[in-house]
Write an enzyme that holds these catalytic residues in place. Structure first.
Site, PDB file in Angstrom:
ATOM      1  N   ALA A 188      35.049  42.252  52.372  1.00  0.00           N
ATOM      2  CA  ALA A 188      35.681  42.663  53.631  1.00  0.00           C
ATOM      3  C   ALA A 188      34.977  42.046  54.835  1.00  0.00           C
ATOM      4  CB  ALA A 188      35.655  44.190  53.736  1.00  0.00           C
ATOM      5  N   CYS A 199      30.766  54.653  50.633  1.00  0.00           N
ATOM      6  CA  CYS A 199      31.636  55.767  50.983  1.00  0.00           C
ATOM      7  C   CYS A 199      31.030  57.126  50.659  1.00  0.00           C
ATOM      8  CB  CYS A 199      32.997  55.670  50.315  1.00  0.00           C
ATOM      9  SG  CYS A 199      34.048  56.964  50.992  1.00  0.00           S
ATOM     10  N   CYS A 239      35.382  58.111  56.963  1.00  0.00           N
ATOM     11  CA  CYS A 239      35.549  58.453  55.559  1.00  0.00           C
ATOM     12  C   CYS A 239      36.804  59.311  55.428  1.00  0.00           C
ATOM     13  CB  CYS A 239      34.313  59.225  55.104  1.00  0.00           C
ATOM     14  SG  CYS A 239      34.183  59.328  53.345  1.00  0.00           S
TER      15      CYS A 239
END
Length: 416
Positions: A14, A162, A342
């Site tokens: 990413a 995460c 999140c």
């Protein structure tokens, strides 16, 4: 044989692809090289809902070649070592690449071996994990097939990708069991190496209620150290309030494991790493603390933000702008405030959108909406909206900056 690039990027996830494509939108003539061995690119935030049966691995996968701007020189290779004094990166093949500016963002590595017996039993014996494209589909297989028993969900000590993922899959599984009418046949337990449901108390309290709604038991200060798949036994190291450690074993019928994670070994062993092994950068400018023409972002950076794609989205423009400032002999700017987000899947139709920045500040992007509320609109975001933003805007190098403000959360913090 050596090649040279004005900007060299290590890592094509990413962060790396977004930096390359974003830079070309600011300066179309810059010579960019990107080092990335993998031909597949995964939308990793989708792994949770693949495990929950609401998404497919195919939907979360693209060919790396389709994402990298054709003006970028793609080096389909592993970076092996760094020689920052010489502005050189050595590839695994032995070839060297030189640069004027270097961006380091290879992601992090999953340390499966740190849990004894895990590698041998992963993807069988109802031992699953959403943390890899090779394993997330098996999670869904386990959830579909199990009809009763003990389901354990583990969380290692941070940092890991995460912050909410280890418990998100627990709620998806529990909601799936509830919809089948078999939730009362399960003992569900969240075994967390940490001391609370979530690192930010504002969200931890709300998540306690979600867990209680499914009858899930919470075991804090429980760190998974070994697993016996055929024997269906998990061994945890527990720590009591006085700091005494002991090992306890728990039986399971299904276990979802979040593996310990760390910076890639080639980063840990490099002159770019800090004592903990991460790329040693300034928290706000993302510039390397020792080498001014090197920047780091994403999961491998030493910044203390949550390791999420949302953090990368905010970091990309800071890195790109600061490199452009350096090229014009201007000072770099410290614009990254530690933002991370999140989307916590709390059921098969709701998500709690947790957004925060350095110091655990709650910094939502949407005024008037209580961030602790479980909403369908964020579930739609998780399945449709956020992946679309990722593939069509962020990865293509467009800037999407939705302001996030602590003031938006003030009213709700008072109620808390």
């Amino acid at each position: 044989m050596s090649q040279h690039h004005t900007l060299l990027i290590v890592g094509g996830g990413a962060a790396g692809v977004s930096v390359a494509n974003n830079m070309l939108r600011q300066n179309a003539n810059i010579n960019i090289g990107l080092i990335e061995p993998s031909e597949k690119h995964y939308y990793q935030p989708g792994f949770t809902i693949i495990g929950g049966g609401e998404y497919t691995l195919k939907e979360a996968t693209r060919n790396e070649a389709d994402l990298i701007n054709p003006k970028v020189t793609w080096l389909k290779e592993y970076a092996d070592s760094f020689q920052p004094e010489q502005n050189t990166v050595t590839l695994r093949s032995g070839e060297t690449v030189t640069y004027d500016y270097l961006v380091v963002c290879p992601g992090l590595q999953l340390d499966w071996d740190k849990i004894k017996g895990l590698k041998e039993t992963l993807n069988k014996n109802n031992v699953c994990s959403n943390y890899s494209p090779d394993t997330c589909e098996y999670t869904w297989e386990c959830i579909q097939n199990i009809q009763s028993g003990t389901a354990l969900f583990t969380q290692p000590p941070p940092p890991f990708k995460c912050a909410g993922a280890p418990q998100k899959i627990m709620y998806l599984a529990a909601d799936r069991f509830r919809k089948k009418g078999i939730l009362d046949k399960f003992t569900i337990e969240f075994c967390n190496a940490g001391p609370a449901m979530f690192g930010i108390p504002f969200f931890a309290k709300a998540l306690e209620k979600v867990a209680a709604g499914y009858g899930a038991k919470k075991s804090f200060n429980h760190n998974l150290v070994a697993i016996d798949g055929p024997g269906k036994t998990a061994t945890f190291e527990t720590t009591d309030s006085a700091g005494n450690k002991q090992q306890v074993s728990k039986k399971f019928d299904m276990i979802h494991v979040t593996p310990p994670q760390s910076a890639p070994d080639f980063i840990k062993q490099s002159p770019l790493a800090n004592a903990a092994g991460w790329v040693d950068v300034n928290d706000n400018t993302l510039q390397h603390n020792k080498y001014p023409n090197i920047f780091g972002l994403g999961d491998a950076a030493s910044t203390s933000n949550a390791k999420t794609a949302a953090a990368v989205r905010k970091q990309v423009s800071v890195v790109v702008d600061n490199i452009l400032y350096l090229m014009k002999n201007k000072p770099v700017e410290g614009k990254y405030d530690g933002y991370g987000s999140c989307p916590l899947t709390t059921s098969l139709s709701t998500v709690m959108l947790a957004e925060f920045s350095y110091g655990g500040k709650v910094t939502p992007s949407f005024p008037f909406l209580d961030p602790r509320k479980n909403r369908w609109i964020w579930w739609w975001g998780k399945k449709v909206g956020f992946p679309w933003l990722y593939w069509h805007l962020m990865i293509k190098g467009y800037r999407i900056d939705i302001p996030h403000r602590e003031s938006y959360a003030k009213k709700f913090m008072k109620e808390d």
